[in-house]
Write an enzyme that holds these catalytic residues in place. Structure first.
Site, short mmCIF file in Angstrom:
data_model
loop_
_atom_site.label_atom_id
_atom_site.label_comp_id
_atom_site.label_asym_id
_atom_site.label_seq_id
_atom_site.Cartn_x
_atom_site.Cartn_y
_atom_site.Cartn_z
CE1 TYR A 56 55.15 26.29 48.54
CE2 TYR A 56 54.16 27.15 50.57
CZ TYR A 56 55.17 26.57 49.94
OH TYR A 56 56.28 26.25 50.63
CG ASP A 65 50.16 38.93 43.80
OD1 ASP A 65 50.32 38.73 45.01
OD2 ASP A 65 49.91 37.99 42.82
CG HIS A 113 48.16 35.85 45.38
ND1 HIS A 113 49.13 35.86 44.59
CD2 HIS A 113 47.93 34.63 45.76
CE1 HIS A 113 49.62 34.64 44.21
NE2 HIS A 113 48.74 33.87 44.92
CB SER A 150 49.19 31.20 43.24
OG SER A 150 50.07 31.47 44.27
#
Length: 331
Positions: A92, A273, A308, A187
């Site tokens: 992202y 995460d 993450h 992600s």
């Protein structure tokens, strides 16, 4: 960050019901059909990468609505045989960056296509080169909330379509074995790869780590971290827009794509995460392939003390070994 989601034993059994719109399949069939009316490749130009062992081309292909999407196509220098291909989707806020950045899959002997994220690329990394000409619908400033009130206007309708078209593009490039194409991402990129697995029936493999857009409703309740936090921030201002937003997001739900997937799948997840809560990845994994009738091979690697970043380089090595086995690539 301490573990905050479900206990591990519950995650391993977690199979939540998914609120799918009745026209989910029709929505995506029509979207992809509309964007497949023209030839996929626009241009393929050699690109200088400063490397001796890797060759790179600057690719432009037609994505959503025929819009031009940029990508880097790389392969081992001097290798002329047909190679299995990895299509990689970036995280992202990141664009395709510079052509020498992503070399792992090329060094492992694969042809590699790295898709640029339309309308992103300005939050970290080294930028992107693909605008989003359809980003004027109501929604927040960040991509996660652009066009949030209508699934036909939503940013991820366009980005997922670009991702599917990237597979079509790599199959049209020279030196690619089109029957051996894998989708890979972390992600946001993991969420896109999972969507591709649900929309491209003859994909050879999919590898996702910490996937975004999985278990969306639960994630919005668990975290305010971006990108989910951009959605909650929008709804905090536009009170009463929840129903429209949740309807839009139901068409982008990674668990729904996972249910339709048939390719062998490798998942990775960090149990701490707070960006993409682990219950989303487990929901997608546990329901993966249940509608395809294929009983696909699947594997999940969990990292109890990681967030993450998940398994980081350890996870990448596991992915390399797993994909070589699945695609029967000599090492």
């Amino acid at each position: 960050m301490p573990a905050f989601d479900l206990p591990t034993r519950e995650l391993e059994r977690y199979r939540p019901d998914v609120q799918e719109p009745p026209d989910f399949d029709e929505f995506w069939r029509d979207t992809l059909k509309e964007s497949a009316q023209t030839d996929v490749l626009v241009s393929v130009r050699p690109a200088e990468n400063g490397l001796r062992l890797t060759e790179t081309w600057d690719v432009t292909y037609r994505g959503f609505a025929g819009d031009p999407v940029r990508a880097w196509y790389s392969r081992p220098a001097g290798v002329h045989e047909l190679l299995p291909a990895v299509v990689e989707y970036a995280g992202y806020g990141r664009g395709r960056g510079l052509p020498h950045e992503r070399l792992t899959w090329v060094n492992a002997g694969y042809a590699h296509l790295l898709m640029d994220n339309r309308g992103q690329g300005d939050q970290y990394g080294n930028g992107g080169a693909t605008p989003d000409p359809h980003a004027s619908a109501p929604g927040g400033p960040g991509p996660a909330a652009r066009g949030l009130l209508d699934p036909r206007d939503y940013h991820y309708r366009r980005l997922i379509t670009d991702s599917v078209r990237a597979v079509t593009a790599v199959r049209a490039l020279p030196g690619v074995n089109g029957e051996r194409v894998a989708a890979v991402g972390n992600s946001q990129g993991g969420g896109l790869a999972l969507a591709v697995a649900g929309l491209v029936p003859d994909l050879a493999a999919v590898l996702v780590t910490a996937p975004f857009l999985c278990g969306i409703r639960r994630a919005l309740d668990l975290t305010d971290a971006s990108p989910y936090g951009e959605i909650t921030a929008y709804l905090s201002v536009h009170r009463g827009a929840e129903e429209a937003a949740y309807r839009t997001l139901s068409y982008m739900e990674g668990v729904s794509f996972a249910r339709r997937a048939a390719a062998p799948a490798h998942f990775g997840v960090g149990l701490r995460d707070t960006v993409c809560p682990p219950s989303g990845a487990y929901a997608a994994f546990n329901r993966y392939g249940e509608l395809s009738g294929a009983d696909p091979r699947k594997e999940l690697r969990a990292y109890p003390y990681n967030g993450h970043e998940g398994g980081d380089a350890v996870q990448v090595r596991r992915q390399l070994d797993w994909l070589a086995e699945v695609l029967e690539v000599s090492r």
